[in-house]
Scaffold this active site. Structure first.
Site: not given
Length: 336
Positions: A147, A172, A278, A281, A304, A313
């Site tokens: 990120r 994150k 973003h 990414r 994640h 994705y």
């Protein structure tokens, strides 16, 4: 009684809000957003000249405010959720109000959108229209899936050339992870580190305060922010005032610098898709899956918590692959 172990001592509501947010180690960006929404909430209900304290308001006022955001201002789902989270934090954590209606407030459902993804040719064209440190940072984000803030907050000690990895600290959700270091960036990153070293040495000669370090490490180790290993990999060219401590020190590059560079590069490369930082990414994840990388590996690289987040994705791949023939094409083949 208040449900948290920390009681804010400031008399003003917004100062109390800031104190509890900092006690719970919320980020500066979250602090600024929550203060904005609480201030907006109070002012909106006081628009008739009768300013009321949130303690004197309740479910009806919160619902009216949230309804106004959705129907009059047409805010996005994420913005609506952020406003609600700010108000819930205010009532539960700052005012210590535990009322049943807090649990009954409904959050709007966020629609699942397929992210915009660049092809490899478009990524190459984008990079071809960029230069300088912005180009290096963009390549790093695409090559690692970081990120923007994770890339900007990299420190010298987080780059391991021998193992070819980058260590992402406090990503994150406050999680650490390890990602690959693209071999093609070794020379550019070494040069960037040399430029950062020159700024670090200049700051030491000028006896400038060290860079920001997390939590209470600056108290336990007073000189930690002045050590080379803790210096930013992408330092800002000028000193700035720390918004919390009010100390003038060197920050990392500002987010807007790369965002502006990508916007200009997209125009120059004639890329007409919606592209943001973003998007790099998103493209990283999609291109890894196209190359046959296991989805669990991609999940770990992206940081994640749930593989279902990474599964978006796979939908991108279905759209991008175009492997299913249209019945119109079959009809055309039968035409004389």
């Amino acid at each position: 009684m208040k449900p948290v172990s920390y009681i804010a001592q400031s008399p003003r509501l917004l100062d109390q809000l800031r104190e509890v947010l900092r006690y719970k180690h919320y980020s500066l960006r979250t602090e600024e957003a929550y203060v904005y929404w609480v201030k907006f909430f109070v002012r909106w209900h006081g628009r008739n000249g009768q300013v009321r304290h949130p303690r004197d308001m309740g479910a009806a006022e919160v619902q009216q405010f949230l309804s106004m955001l959705a129907t009059q201002r047409n805010v996005s789902v994420s913005t609506h959720n952020q406003a609600l989270s700010a108000l819930l934090f205010l009532y539960r954590e700052v005012l210590g109000v535990q009322l049943p209606w807090l649990d009954e407030v409904q959050r709007p459902t966020r629609p699942r959108r397929i992210p915009s993804v660049l092809t490899t040719a478009e990524v190459a064209a984008l990079f071809g229209a960029m230069t300088g440190v912005e180009l290096l940072l963009a390549k790093l984000l695409y090559g690692t899936g970081l990120r923007l803030n994770e890339g900007l907050r990299l420190r010298v000690k987080d780059v391991d050339f021998d193992r070819r990895v980058l260590v992402v600290r406090e990503g994150k959700g406050g999680k650490d992870r390890v990602v690959m270091l693209p071999h093609t960036l070794h020379v550019a990153l070494t040069a960037q580190m040399a430029q950062a070293r020159a700024l670090w040495e200049h700051d030491r000669q000028q006896h400038q305060p060290g860079v920001e370090v997390p939590d209470a490490l600056a108290i336990k180790y007073p000189d930690l922010g002045q050590r080379w290993g803790w210096f930013w990999l992408f330092p800002a060219p000028r000193l700035s005032i720390d918004p919390r401590s009010r100390i003038e020190r060197r920050h990392h590059l500002y987010e807007e610098r790369l965002q502006r560079a990508i916007k200009l590069a997209c125009a120059a490369a004639q890329i007409h898709k919606p592209v943001s930082v973003h998007t790099l990414r998103h493209s990283f994840a999609t291109h890894l899956l196209q190359a046959g990388t296991d989805i669990r590996t991609v999940q770990e690289l992206l940081g994640h918590s749930d593989v279902s987040t990474t599964m978006i994705y796979t939908h991108v791949l279905k759209v991008a692959a175009g492997g299913t023939a249209s019945p119109l094409d079959a009809l055309a083949s039968l035409s004389p």
